[in-house]
Design an enzyme around this catalytic site. Structure first.
Site, PDB file in Angstrom:
ATOM      1  N   ASP A  82      85.882  35.663  23.506  1.00 42.50           N
ATOM      2  CA  ASP A  82      84.476  35.466  23.915  1.00 42.50           C
ATOM      3  C   ASP A  82      84.128  33.998  23.699  1.00 42.50           C
ATOM      4  OD1 ASP A  82      81.788  35.628  24.435  1.00 42.50           O
ATOM      5  OD2 ASP A  82      81.306  36.968  22.769  1.00 42.50           O
ATOM      6  N   GLU A  92      80.211  28.434  22.264  1.00 42.07           N
ATOM      7  CA  GLU A  92      80.635  29.634  21.533  1.00 42.07           C
ATOM      8  C   GLU A  92      82.123  29.609  21.244  1.00 42.07           C
ATOM      9  OE1 GLU A  92      80.237  33.329  23.781  1.00 42.07           O
ATOM     10  OE2 GLU A  92      80.287  34.488  21.914  1.00 42.07           O
TER      11      GLU A  92
HETATM   12  N1  GLY Z   1      79.327  37.258  26.210  1.00 41.64           N
HETATM   13  C1  GLY Z   1      78.652  38.075  25.330  1.00 41.64           C
HETATM   14  C2  GLY Z   1      78.266  37.362  24.129  1.00 41.64           C
HETATM   15  O1  GLY Z   1      78.474  36.178  24.014  1.00 41.64           O
HETATM   16  O2  GLY Z   1      77.777  37.953  23.204  1.00 41.64           O
HETATM   17 MN    MN Z   2      79.933  35.075  25.044  1.00 43.91          MN
HETATM   18 MN    MN Z   3      79.412  36.322  22.073  1.00 41.73          MN
END
Ligand code: GLY
Ligand code: MN
Ligand code: MN
Length: 440
Positions: free
Chosen positions: A269, A413
């Protein structure tokens, strides 16, 4: 690479050690209709998969540690060559024992007849009341029937207890074999992001970038996207779950990509934000610098012994300070944080557990005052952002946002493993420093 049967067995043993004289029941995920008689690709329920490695629908797993012979029982779809010609391979009842290690296995059609023998001596039933109401009722009616005979027998389950508080702390701390899969999911996700950044340029469409990303996922042996890929240029980056991905990218816009690969059932992610044309505008750069600092400082808070909220609090603090310096917020730092006046710019939390589920299981808080404490083997995302929607509305007493700031959305992220000495960033192969993402 993968989880071997010994590890699944260990997990079941660990769970059974915790349920004493109880019987635990787990249900496979249902199939889902895409349209008419076409189904979505099947994805097993993560709890079920964690305990069995079994990847078919219409299955029930029973753990009965007190049973003399059958401590682990699987109910599965029976072999049926004609049906398998249409809907794919079934493992069948025999292989449920020989391949998946069940002490006993039955056809799912025998559930009502065979299940009571595993419940009648249990002192409680461990089962999570899930979304499948019909199956919930199957379990509740078995319980009701058993209790009807309780007066005569003096045995039987007198309580229903949820499986989550027992199983999910186990899932929260990843084993070496799980981490190997998570590293691979992270590596493929990183590779896809790097390919996307090379490919993106003014005039191309968001969906073309999405195609590059998802091509890499499959090409590298991943199952596919861990969640719908977000490829959001310009103001689309201010919509947290933008998945239309149908706009043409323009020079002077940022591109926010939130995409991750699922590999061996584990998920990556990653979010990166970069200028489509290779150069930040001064406003974009100012916002990006704040988010980057928030993310780097938040990651420093990820280490064993730290309460779960501290990396989020750190990110909020850096973001508010940055917005105050830019004049986009006004007033006292602590008061803005306390009254959440930053929320029009930053409305989500800074991370979540990551594992078999993208938003993985495990409690964040033990009670109102006590947060979960970080410990080695946990994996979480760290993903602060600032979103200045074209329609942003300041909270009371805060300034209007000038036009030149509107339409900027930035999130960064990474997936972070808590280690004994601190943390390891699983997704560090995707650059995020300004000098590494601006083109010369
Ligand atoms: N893509 C989902 C999140 O970042 O939580
Ligand atoms: Mn994400
Ligand atoms: Mn996420």
């Amino acid at each position: 690479m993968g989880i071997d049967q010994r590890e699944y067995r260990q997990r079941r043993e660990q769970l059974m050690a915790k349920i004493g004289n109880g019987t635990a029941i787990f249900r496979s995920a249902p199939t889902a209709v895409m349209h008419n008689d076409v189904e979505y690709v099947y994805r097993q329920d993560s709890d079920f998969f964690y305990l069995t490695g079994f990847n078919e629908p219409e299955a029930v797993a029973v753990l009965a540690p007190h049973h003399e012979e059958h401590r682990f029982v699987l109910f599965v779809q029976p072999k049926d060559l004609e049906k398998e010609t249409w809907t794919g391979y079934r493992c069948g009842v025999e292989a449920a024992k020989t391949v998946y290690g069940a002490d006993e296995a039955y056809s799912i059609d025998e559930l009502d007849e065979k299940l009571p023998q595993y419940l009648i001596k249990a002192d409680r039933i461990y089962y999570h009341l899930g979304r499948d109401r019909i199956f919930n009722n199957v379990i509740l009616s078995h319980w009701q029937r058993l209790m009807a005979g309780y007066q005569k027998r003096g045995t039987g389950p007198i309580a229903l207890e949820d499986t989550h508080p027992i199983l999910h702390p186990m899932r929260l701390v990843k084993s070496e074999a799980e981490l190997e899969l998570m590293r691979k999911a992270a590596a493929i996700s990183a590779q896809a992001h790097n390919r996307a950044r090379e490919f993106a340029r003014p005039g191309r469409y968001e969906y073309e970038v999405q195609a590059e990303i998802e091509h890499t996922f499959r090409q590298e042996g991943g199952i596919g996207p861990a969640y719908p890929s977000i490829v959001a240029s310009g103001a689309n980056g201010c919509i947290l779950h933008y998945i239309e991905n149908n706009c043409q990218m323009q020079d002077n816009e940022l591109l926010l990509i939130d995409a991750g690969c699922s590999y061996g059932y584990y998920n990556g992610d990653i979010t990166r934000t970069f200028p489509v044309g290779g150069k930040f505008t001064p406003e974009q750069k100012a916002i990006y610098e704040i988010v980057l600092e928030a993310q780097l400082k938040a990651i420093e808070e990820v280490k064993p012994g730290k309460p779960y909220n501290e990396f989020h609090d750190m990110a909020v603090c850096v973001i508010v300070k940055g917005l105050l310096d830019l004049g986009l917020l006004r007033g006292d730092l602590e008061e803005i944080i306390k009254e959440e006046k930053y929320k029009p710019f930053y409305m989500h939390r800074t991370g979540h557990w990551l594992g078999l589920d993208v938003h993985d299981v495990g409690v964040y808080k033990h009670n109102e005052e006590t947060w979960q404490t970080l410990q080695p083997g946990q994996v979480l995302t760290v993903e602060p952002g600032i979103y200045i929607s074209p329609h942003i509305k300041p909270t009371e007493g805060q300034p209007e946002v000038p036009k030149n700031w509107r339409g900027i959305g930035v999130r960064i992220e990474d997936d972070v493993l808590v280690t004994a000495s601190g943390n390891e960033i699983l997704t560090s192969a995707v650059p995020k420093l300004i000098e590494d993402i601006e083109s010369v």
